[in-house]
Scaffold this motif. Structure first.
Motif, PDB file in Angstrom:
ATOM      1  N   SER A 194       0.542   6.541   4.414  1.00 43.07           N
ATOM      2  CA  SER A 194       1.597   5.600   4.768  1.00 43.07           C
ATOM      3  C   SER A 194       0.984   4.226   5.012  1.00 43.07           C
ATOM      4  O   SER A 194      -0.237   4.091   5.186  1.00 43.07           O
ATOM      5  CB  SER A 194       2.325   6.062   6.029  1.00 43.07           C
ATOM      6  OG  SER A 194       1.450   6.001   7.146  1.00 43.07           O
ATOM      7  N   GLN A 195       1.810   3.198   5.050  1.00 45.75           N
ATOM      8  CA  GLN A 195       1.319   1.848   5.307  1.00 45.75           C
ATOM      9  C   GLN A 195       0.611   1.776   6.658  1.00 45.75           C
ATOM     10  O   GLN A 195      -0.451   1.160   6.789  1.00 45.75           O
ATOM     11  CB  GLN A 195       2.469   0.845   5.265  1.00 45.75           C
ATOM     12  CG  GLN A 195       2.017  -0.605   5.413  1.00 45.75           C
ATOM     13  CD  GLN A 195       3.178  -1.581   5.273  1.00 45.75           C
ATOM     14  OE1 GLN A 195       4.319  -1.186   5.042  1.00 45.75           O
ATOM     15  NE2 GLN A 195       2.895  -2.860   5.397  1.00 45.75           N
ATOM     16  N   ALA A 196       1.206   2.430   7.660  1.00 47.08           N
ATOM     17  CA  ALA A 196       0.613   2.422   9.002  1.00 47.08           C
ATOM     18  C   ALA A 196      -0.739   3.135   9.003  1.00 47.08           C
ATOM     19  O   ALA A 196      -1.702   2.675   9.635  1.00 47.08           O
ATOM     20  CB  ALA A 196       1.560   3.085   9.999  1.00 47.08           C
ATOM     21  N   GLU A 197      -0.833   4.243   8.264  1.00 47.86           N
ATOM     22  CA  GLU A 197      -2.097   4.991   8.220  1.00 47.86           C
ATOM     23  C   GLU A 197      -3.154   4.209   7.443  1.00 47.86           C
ATOM     24  O   GLU A 197      -4.334   4.214   7.802  1.00 47.86           O
ATOM     25  CB  GLU A 197      -1.870   6.364   7.593  1.00 47.86           C
ATOM     26  CG  GLU A 197      -3.017   7.344   7.791  1.00 47.86           C
ATOM     27  CD  GLU A 197      -3.278   7.709   9.251  1.00 47.86           C
ATOM     28  OE1 GLU A 197      -4.429   8.107   9.560  1.00 47.86           O
ATOM     29  OE2 GLU A 197      -2.353   7.606  10.082  1.00 47.86           O
ATOM     30  N   ASN A 198      -2.731   3.524   6.390  1.00 51.22           N
ATOM     31  CA  ASN A 198      -3.665   2.670   5.646  1.00 51.22           C
ATOM     32  C   ASN A 198      -4.292   1.620   6.552  1.00 51.22           C
ATOM     33  O   ASN A 198      -5.498   1.352   6.473  1.00 51.22           O
ATOM     34  CB  ASN A 198      -2.944   1.976   4.486  1.00 51.22           C
ATOM     35  CG  ASN A 198      -3.084   2.739   3.174  1.00 51.22           C
ATOM     36  OD1 ASN A 198      -4.154   3.259   2.865  1.00 51.22           O
ATOM     37  ND2 ASN A 198      -2.003   2.816   2.424  1.00 51.22           N
ATOM     38  N   LEU A 199      -3.474   1.018   7.422  1.00 52.35           N
ATOM     39  CA  LEU A 199      -3.978   0.008   8.350  1.00 52.35           C
ATOM     40  C   LEU A 199      -4.976   0.615   9.329  1.00 52.35           C
ATOM     41  O   LEU A 199      -5.973  -0.018   9.685  1.00 52.35           O
ATOM     42  CB  LEU A 199      -2.814  -0.645   9.107  1.00 52.35           C
ATOM     43  CG  LEU A 199      -1.909  -1.560   8.268  1.00 52.35           C
ATOM     44  CD1 LEU A 199      -0.703  -2.025   9.094  1.00 52.35           C
ATOM     45  CD2 LEU A 199      -2.685  -2.765   7.741  1.00 52.35           C
ATOM     46  N   ARG A 200      -4.729   1.831   9.750  1.00 52.88           N
ATOM     47  CA  ARG A 200      -5.667   2.528  10.651  1.00 52.88           C
ATOM     48  C   ARG A 200      -7.006   2.737   9.960  1.00 52.88           C
ATOM     49  O   ARG A 200      -8.059   2.549  10.560  1.00 52.88           O
ATOM     50  CB  ARG A 200      -5.092   3.873  11.091  1.00 52.88           C
ATOM     51  CG  ARG A 200      -3.888   3.827  12.004  1.00 52.88           C
ATOM     52  CD  ARG A 200      -3.490   5.234  12.421  1.00 52.88           C
ATOM     53  NE  ARG A 200      -4.497   5.824  13.316  1.00 52.88           N
ATOM     54  CZ  ARG A 200      -4.691   7.139  13.463  1.00 52.88           C
ATOM     55  NH1 ARG A 200      -3.995   8.007  12.742  1.00 52.88           N
ATOM     56  NH2 ARG A 200      -5.603   7.590  14.296  1.00 52.88           N
ATOM     57  N   TRP A 201      -6.964   3.134   8.693  1.00 51.51           N
ATOM     58  CA  TRP A 201      -8.189   3.389   7.943  1.00 51.51           C
ATOM     59  C   TRP A 201      -8.957   2.090   7.706  1.00 51.51           C
ATOM     60  O   TRP A 201     -10.186   2.060   7.810  1.00 51.51           O
ATOM     61  CB  TRP A 201      -7.869   4.079   6.616  1.00 51.51           C
ATOM     62  CG  TRP A 201      -7.476   5.523   6.772  1.00 51.51           C
ATOM     63  CD1 TRP A 201      -6.519   6.025   7.621  1.00 51.51           C
ATOM     64  CD2 TRP A 201      -8.012   6.654   6.079  1.00 51.51           C
ATOM     65  NE1 TRP A 201      -6.423   7.390   7.499  1.00 51.51           N
ATOM     66  CE2 TRP A 201      -7.323   7.805   6.548  1.00 51.51           C
ATOM     67  CE3 TRP A 201      -8.977   6.810   5.102  1.00 51.51           C
ATOM     68  CZ2 TRP A 201      -7.599   9.090   6.066  1.00 51.51           C
ATOM     69  CZ3 TRP A 201      -9.250   8.086   4.618  1.00 51.51           C
ATOM     70  CH2 TRP A 201      -8.574   9.211   5.101  1.00 51.51           C
ATOM     71  N   LYS A 202      -8.231   1.009   7.408  1.00 48.67           N
ATOM     72  CA  LYS A 202      -8.883  -0.283   7.207  1.00 48.67           C
ATOM     73  C   LYS A 202      -9.573  -0.757   8.481  1.00 48.67           C
ATOM     74  O   LYS A 202     -10.692  -1.272   8.443  1.00 48.67           O
ATOM     75  CB  LYS A 202      -7.858  -1.327   6.741  1.00 48.67           C
ATOM     76  CG  LYS A 202      -7.384  -1.133   5.305  1.00 48.67           C
ATOM     77  CD  LYS A 202      -6.436  -2.241   4.858  1.00 48.67           C
ATOM     78  CE  LYS A 202      -7.193  -3.532   4.619  1.00 48.67           C
ATOM     79  NZ  LYS A 202      -6.328  -4.564   4.001  1.00 48.67           N
ATOM     80  N   LYS A 203      -8.907  -0.581   9.596  1.00 40.73           N
ATOM     81  CA  LYS A 203      -9.492  -0.967  10.877  1.00 40.73           C
ATOM     82  C   LYS A 203     -10.719  -0.118  11.188  1.00 40.73           C
ATOM     83  O   LYS A 203     -11.733  -0.614  11.699  1.00 40.73           O
ATOM     84  CB  LYS A 203      -8.458  -0.832  11.987  1.00 40.73           C
ATOM     85  CG  LYS A 203      -8.952  -1.299  13.354  1.00 40.73           C
ATOM     86  CD  LYS A 203      -7.851  -1.187  14.407  1.00 40.73           C
ATOM     87  CE  LYS A 203      -8.353  -1.642  15.774  1.00 40.73           C
ATOM     88  NZ  LYS A 203      -7.293  -1.527  16.817  1.00 40.73           N
ATOM     89  N   ALA A 204     -10.645   1.159  10.845  1.00 41.23           N
ATOM     90  CA  ALA A 204     -11.748   2.081  11.145  1.00 41.23           C
ATOM     91  C   ALA A 204     -13.023   1.710  10.395  1.00 41.23           C
ATOM     92  O   ALA A 204     -14.134   1.880  10.920  1.00 41.23           O
ATOM     93  CB  ALA A 204     -11.341   3.512  10.802  1.00 41.23           C
TER      94      ALA A 204
END
Length: 346
Positions: A298-308
């Motif tokens: 999801s878009q929200a999960e993509n952002l989490r992965w990018k931050k990680a």
């Protein structure tokens, strides 16, 4: 004592002899055959090995047989992690492998492998070659760089589905170079190994998954031993491949042959980029045909992965600066090139 005067016939004979000597010397140089060896780490059946083989045959064709190239695929002449040094030492004249297999050896070039969101292989390949031309990293000064190429976005392929960051915790993931840091920051346990060892390691449970372009699922048959692919292309990294030549061997080639090879190199940048994207499509079709799943984030999960994975980029900049290298500039330029080619290449 008077000097003997040369007759006109003698003068003409002398001039003709000099001309013929020069003519045969030139003809002999043109007729010389240059036998070269080419070490490729991909198996002979892989599309990139075939692209390398086609490059060699094109060089032979356009030089009208003055250059002969013997290709050794599957690392039979030099293993993947020794391919570059093999070229430097003259074990092979030409070599194709990954910078990532000798982590730390190419500190500035590593920027190309960061998880910056490469959309496909054509973009990654163009970015790699433009970056090299602009920065000319001194770490590559001991070889003649013919050209570079790079795969499409590195994705996560696992035996169990990974839908969110929490699913990554403790998973042993095959990785190389900077992708090992990506795996670590995502919560997994990186396990370094070349592609050639990955199938068996997945099959035997030595690792729980691998990170790489989706083409590996067919090209290296890894789709047979995984069940799921996580489409994390927002953090899509690439692995940059080099095609380099021994510098002394390059210098020994006549200028006209060098020019021919340079012209072919520019064409083969496109050949390799197109090949990567074709192989990615084949890999996707292959794994889906086996009943494996591809999980979108999801878009929200993509952002989490990018931050990680952002620490990977920051660590590169810090490390590069400590070595006196333009880390900030390298990252910014690479990001600009990705944006540039993402707009013009689909």
């Amino acid at each position: 004592m008077m000097r003997r005067k040369l007759s006109v016939p003698m003068v003409l004979f002398f001039v003709l002899s000099c001309f013929m000597s020069a003519f045969f010397s030139i003809s002999k140089a043109e007729a010389a055959t240059y036998n070269l060896t080419y070490s490729i780490f991909f198996p002979a059946t892989h599309g990139q090995a075939k692209a390398g083989e086609a490059w060699a045959r094109e060089v032979e064709k356009r030089t009208q047989g003055r250059v002969k190239i013997t290709v050794f695929s599957a690392g039979t002449l030099t293993p993947a992690d020794q391919c570059y040094d093999g070229v430097v030492k003259g074990i092979s004249d030409i070599g194709m492998s990954c910078f990532a297999y000798t982590r730390g050896r190419f500190p500035l070039t590593e920027v190309l492998d960061l998880p910056l969101g490469y959309p496909n292989g054509k973009v990654a390949t163009r970015v790699a070659n433009d970056f090299y031309r602009r920065f000319r990293p001194r770490e590559l000064n001991d070889v003649k760089v013919l050209y570079l190429h790079a795969h499409g976005p590195g994705l996560l392929h696992t035996k169990k589905p990974v839908r969110k960051l929490e699913d990554m915790k403790g998973l042993k993931i095959r990785s190389t170079g900077l992708s090992a840091k990506v795996v670590s920051d995502l919560g997994g346990v990186p396990v370094a190994m070349p592609q050639g060892s990955t199938y068996e390691s997945l099959q035997k449970g030595v690792v729980d998954g691998t990170i790489g372009p989706i083409e590996v699922l067919k090209g290296w048959k890894q789709g047979e031993v995984i069940k799921s692919t996580t489409n994390c292309s927002a953090i899509g990294y690439t692995t940059t491949m080099f095609v380099v030549m021994n510098q002394k061997k390059w210098n020994s080639l006549p200028k006209d042959i060098q020019k021919i090879i340079e012209e072919i190199n520019q064409q083969w940048i496109t050949v390799h980029g197109n090949t990567w994207d074709r192989l990615d499509k084949e890999g996707r079709d292959f794994t889906l045909g086996l009943g494996n799943q591809i999980i979108p984030l999801s878009q929200a999960e993509n952002l989490r992965w990018k931050k990680a994975v952002s620490p990977v980029i920051n660590e590169f900049i810090t490390s590069a600066k400590a070595k006196g290298l333009p880390g900030d500039q390298a990252v910014k330029e690479t990001e600009k090139l990705i944006q540039k080619y993402s707009k013009s290449i689909k």
